[in-house]
Motif scaffolding. Structure first.
Motif, PDB file in Angstrom:
ATOM      1  N   TYR A 145      -6.966 -12.774 -40.692  1.00 55.54           N
ATOM      2  CA  TYR A 145      -7.220 -13.681 -39.573  1.00 55.54           C
ATOM      3  C   TYR A 145      -8.099 -14.858 -39.997  1.00 55.54           C
ATOM      4  CZ  TYR A 145      -8.254 -15.317 -34.876  1.00 55.54           C
ATOM      5  OH  TYR A 145      -8.381 -16.088 -33.753  1.00 55.54           O
ATOM      6  N   TYR A 146      -9.087 -14.592 -40.836  1.00 50.02           N
ATOM      7  CA  TYR A 146     -10.017 -15.627 -41.292  1.00 50.02           C
ATOM      8  C   TYR A 146      -9.720 -16.005 -42.746  1.00 50.02           C
ATOM      9  CZ  TYR A 146     -12.729 -14.487 -37.135  1.00 50.02           C
ATOM     10  OH  TYR A 146     -13.139 -14.284 -35.836  1.00 50.02           O
ATOM     11  N   GLN A 147      -8.460 -16.157 -43.087  1.00 51.57           N
ATOM     12  CA  GLN A 147      -8.060 -16.373 -44.472  1.00 51.57           C
ATOM     13  C   GLN A 147      -8.624 -17.640 -45.092  1.00 51.57           C
ATOM     14  OE1 GLN A 147      -3.806 -16.609 -44.792  1.00 51.57           O
ATOM     15  NE2 GLN A 147      -3.626 -17.571 -42.796  1.00 51.57           N
ATOM     16  N   ASP A 148      -9.008 -18.600 -44.302  1.00 52.71           N
ATOM     17  CA  ASP A 148      -9.562 -19.843 -44.850  1.00 52.71           C
ATOM     18  C   ASP A 148     -11.081 -19.806 -44.988  1.00 52.71           C
ATOM     19  OD1 ASP A 148      -7.003 -20.923 -44.974  1.00 52.71           O
ATOM     20  OD2 ASP A 148      -7.144 -21.811 -42.976  1.00 52.71           O
ATOM     21  N   GLU A 149     -11.696 -18.686 -44.622  1.00 56.47           N
ATOM     22  CA  GLU A 149     -13.148 -18.549 -44.661  1.00 56.47           C
ATOM     23  C   GLU A 149     -13.596 -17.722 -45.863  1.00 56.47           C
ATOM     24  OE1 GLU A 149     -15.180 -20.050 -42.583  1.00 56.47           O
ATOM     25  OE2 GLU A 149     -13.657 -20.770 -41.197  1.00 56.47           O
ATOM     26  N   GLU A 150     -14.796 -18.000 -46.338  1.00 57.04           N
ATOM     27  CA  GLU A 150     -15.402 -17.189 -47.390  1.00 57.04           C
ATOM     28  C   GLU A 150     -16.099 -16.007 -46.720  1.00 57.04           C
ATOM     29  OE1 GLU A 150     -19.069 -17.339 -50.571  1.00 57.04           O
ATOM     30  OE2 GLU A 150     -18.360 -19.200 -49.697  1.00 57.04           O
ATOM     31  N   ILE A 151     -15.649 -14.812 -47.053  1.00 63.31           N
ATOM     32  CA  ILE A 151     -16.220 -13.597 -46.474  1.00 63.31           C
ATOM     33  C   ILE A 151     -16.663 -12.693 -47.615  1.00 63.31           C
ATOM     34  CG2 ILE A 151     -15.764 -11.558 -45.073  1.00 63.31           C
ATOM     35  CD1 ILE A 151     -13.660 -13.215 -43.563  1.00 63.31           C
ATOM     36  N   LEU A 152     -17.921 -12.275 -47.579  1.00 67.10           N
ATOM     37  CA  LEU A 152     -18.479 -11.421 -48.624  1.00 67.10           C
ATOM     38  C   LEU A 152     -18.315  -9.954 -48.246  1.00 67.10           C
ATOM     39  CD1 LEU A 152     -20.107 -11.380 -51.268  1.00 67.10           C
ATOM     40  CD2 LEU A 152     -22.167 -11.359 -49.876  1.00 67.10           C
ATOM     41  N   LYS A 153     -17.745  -9.166 -49.161  1.00 65.51           N
ATOM     42  CA  LYS A 153     -17.536  -7.737 -48.933  1.00 65.51           C
ATOM     43  C   LYS A 153     -18.527  -6.919 -49.758  1.00 65.51           C
ATOM     44  CE  LYS A 153     -13.386  -7.394 -50.377  1.00 65.51           C
ATOM     45  NZ  LYS A 153     -12.032  -6.915 -50.704  1.00 65.51           N
ATOM     46  N   ALA A 154     -18.892  -5.762 -49.220  1.00 67.10           N
ATOM     47  CA  ALA A 154     -19.719  -4.798 -49.956  1.00 67.10           C
ATOM     48  C   ALA A 154     -18.771  -3.844 -50.678  1.00 67.10           C
ATOM     49  CB  ALA A 154     -20.630  -4.038 -48.999  1.00 67.10           C
ATOM     50  N   ASP A 155     -18.832  -3.823 -51.993  1.00 72.38           N
ATOM     51  CA  ASP A 155     -17.924  -3.007 -52.798  1.00 72.38           C
ATOM     52  C   ASP A 155     -18.000  -1.532 -52.426  1.00 72.38           C
ATOM     53  OD1 ASP A 155     -17.064  -5.218 -54.212  1.00 72.38           O
ATOM     54  OD2 ASP A 155     -18.449  -4.902 -55.875  1.00 72.38           O
ATOM     55  N   GLY A 156     -16.833  -0.941 -52.231  1.00 70.55           N
ATOM     56  CA  GLY A 156     -16.743   0.491 -51.980  1.00 70.55           C
ATOM     57  C   GLY A 156     -16.862   0.900 -50.526  1.00 70.55           C
ATOM     58  N   ASP A 172     -15.104  -0.609 -47.770  1.00 69.22           N
ATOM     59  CA  ASP A 172     -14.080  -1.257 -46.937  1.00 69.22           C
ATOM     60  C   ASP A 172     -13.803  -0.474 -45.652  1.00 69.22           C
ATOM     61  OD1 ASP A 172     -13.955  -3.049 -49.018  1.00 69.22           O
ATOM     62  OD2 ASP A 172     -11.861  -2.656 -49.518  1.00 69.22           O
ATOM     63  N   ARG A 173     -13.777   0.870 -45.748  1.00 66.31           N
ATOM     64  CA  ARG A 173     -13.490   1.697 -44.572  1.00 66.31           C
ATOM     65  C   ARG A 173     -14.625   1.684 -43.549  1.00 66.31           C
ATOM     66  NH1 ARG A 173     -13.271   6.925 -45.428  1.00 66.31           N
ATOM     67  NH2 ARG A 173     -14.240   6.881 -47.456  1.00 66.31           N
ATOM     68  N   ALA A 174     -15.771   1.131 -43.904  1.00 64.21           N
ATOM     69  CA  ALA A 174     -16.923   1.132 -43.002  1.00 64.21           C
ATOM     70  C   ALA A 174     -17.045  -0.175 -42.204  1.00 64.21           C
ATOM     71  CB  ALA A 174     -18.206   1.373 -43.788  1.00 64.21           C
ATOM     72  N   VAL A 175     -16.132  -1.113 -42.412  1.00 64.25           N
ATOM     73  CA  VAL A 175     -16.172  -2.376 -41.663  1.00 64.25           C
ATOM     74  C   VAL A 175     -15.808  -2.096 -40.214  1.00 64.25           C
ATOM     75  CG1 VAL A 175     -15.102  -4.648 -41.376  1.00 64.25           C
ATOM     76  CG2 VAL A 175     -15.640  -3.809 -43.665  1.00 64.25           C
ATOM     77  N   ILE A 176     -16.659  -2.591 -39.301  1.00 64.81           N
ATOM     78  CA  ILE A 176     -16.399  -2.395 -37.875  1.00 64.81           C
ATOM     79  C   ILE A 176     -16.237  -3.712 -37.129  1.00 64.81           C
ATOM     80  CG2 ILE A 176     -17.450  -0.111 -37.758  1.00 64.81           C
ATOM     81  CD1 ILE A 176     -19.972  -1.475 -36.589  1.00 64.81           C
ATOM     82  N   ARG A 234     -23.492   4.498 -40.549  1.00 71.02           N
ATOM     83  CA  ARG A 234     -23.049   5.894 -40.522  1.00 71.02           C
ATOM     84  C   ARG A 234     -21.828   6.090 -41.420  1.00 71.02           C
ATOM     85  NH1 ARG A 234     -19.075   8.122 -37.927  1.00 71.02           N
ATOM     86  NH2 ARG A 234     -18.813   6.359 -36.523  1.00 71.02           N
ATOM     87  N   LEU A 235     -20.854   5.175 -41.330  1.00 74.81           N
ATOM     88  CA  LEU A 235     -19.653   5.298 -42.160  1.00 74.81           C
ATOM     89  C   LEU A 235     -19.966   5.047 -43.635  1.00 74.81           C
ATOM     90  CD1 LEU A 235     -16.992   3.603 -39.854  1.00 74.81           C
ATOM     91  CD2 LEU A 235     -17.314   6.050 -40.300  1.00 74.81           C
ATOM     92  N   CYS A 236     -20.880   4.146 -43.926  1.00 77.51           N
ATOM     93  CA  CYS A 236     -21.278   3.912 -45.321  1.00 77.51           C
ATOM     94  C   CYS A 236     -21.897   5.174 -45.913  1.00 77.51           C
ATOM     95  CB  CYS A 236     -22.274   2.755 -45.414  1.00 77.51           C
ATOM     96  SG  CYS A 236     -21.568   1.124 -45.100  1.00 77.51           S
ATOM     97  N   ILE A 237     -22.762   5.832 -45.143  1.00 73.19           N
ATOM     98  CA  ILE A 237     -23.383   7.071 -45.609  1.00 73.19           C
ATOM     99  C   ILE A 237     -22.319   8.146 -45.811  1.00 73.19           C
ATOM    100  CG2 ILE A 237     -25.020   8.919 -45.031  1.00 73.19           C
ATOM    101  CD1 ILE A 237     -26.335   6.165 -45.676  1.00 73.19           C
ATOM    102  N   GLU A 238     -21.379   8.241 -44.888  1.00 73.01           N
ATOM    103  CA  GLU A 238     -20.299   9.219 -45.027  1.00 73.01           C
ATOM    104  C   GLU A 238     -19.488   8.971 -46.299  1.00 73.01           C
ATOM    105  OE1 GLU A 238     -17.869   9.429 -41.512  1.00 73.01           O
ATOM    106  OE2 GLU A 238     -19.558  10.045 -40.265  1.00 73.01           O
ATOM    107  N   TRP A 260     -25.619  -4.866 -41.202  1.00 70.28           N
ATOM    108  CA  TRP A 260     -25.559  -3.407 -41.209  1.00 70.28           C
ATOM    109  C   TRP A 260     -25.884  -2.898 -39.816  1.00 70.28           C
ATOM    110  CZ3 TRP A 260     -23.223  -2.387 -45.468  1.00 70.28           C
ATOM    111  CH2 TRP A 260     -23.408  -3.222 -46.572  1.00 70.28           C
ATOM    112  N   CYS A 261     -24.898  -2.310 -39.138  1.00 69.45           N
ATOM    113  CA  CYS A 261     -25.065  -1.783 -37.783  1.00 69.45           C
ATOM    114  C   CYS A 261     -25.627  -0.369 -37.870  1.00 69.45           C
ATOM    115  CB  CYS A 261     -23.716  -1.778 -37.053  1.00 69.45           C
ATOM    116  SG  CYS A 261     -23.801  -1.070 -35.413  1.00 69.45           S
ATOM    117  N   ASP A 262     -26.827  -0.171 -37.364  1.00 73.14           N
ATOM    118  CA  ASP A 262     -27.481   1.144 -37.407  1.00 73.14           C
ATOM    119  C   ASP A 262     -26.918   2.042 -36.305  1.00 73.14           C
ATOM    120  OD1 ASP A 262     -29.381   0.927 -39.536  1.00 73.14           O
ATOM    121  OD2 ASP A 262     -30.445  -0.533 -38.308  1.00 73.14           O
TER     122      ASP A 262
END
Length: 82
Positions: free
Chosen positions: A8-19, A21-25, A39-43, A75-77
Motif C-alpha cells: 500500500y505504501y510502496q513509494d514510502e521508505e519503511i524501516l523493518k525490524a529483522d525477524g 515480520d509476523r509481529a507487525v500490527i 507480545r508477538l515479538c517476545i513470542e 513498539w506497542c506494549d
C-alpha cells in the motif's frame, strides 16, 4: 499484515525490524513507522529457543533499546502481566 502495508505504501521508505515480520500490527501513517506488538515479538524469540525471561531481556535491550533513526519502529506494549 506487513506485506499489505509495504504494498500500500510502496513509494514510502519503511524501516523493518529483522525477524519480527509476523509481529507487525499496523503503521503510523503520519510518520511512516511500523508498529510492532511487543507480545508477538517476545513470542517469536521464545519460539526461536529463548526462555521467556531471556526473550524479554533481549528484546528490551537489543531491539526496543536500539535507535536507528527517525524511522525507528513503534513498539506497542501489549504484554501479558506475568
Amino acid at each position: 499484515m506487513l506485506e499489505e502495508i509495504v504494498e500500500y505504501y510502496q513509494d514510502e521508505e519503511i524501516l523493518k525490524a529483522d525477524g519480527f515480520d509476523r509481529a507487525v500490527i499496523g503503521i503510523d501513517s503520519g510518520n511512516m513507522k511500523l508498529i510492532y506488538s511487543v507480545r508477538l515479538c517476545i513470542e517469536i524469540l521464545v519460539l526461536d529457543g529463548m526462555t521467556m525471561i531471556d526473550a524479554i531481556e533481549h528484546f528490551d535491550y537489543n531491539v526496543r533499546g536500539s535507535y536507528v533513526g527517525e524511522k525507528t519502529p513503534i513498539w506497542c506494549d501489549d504484554m501479558y502481566i506475568l
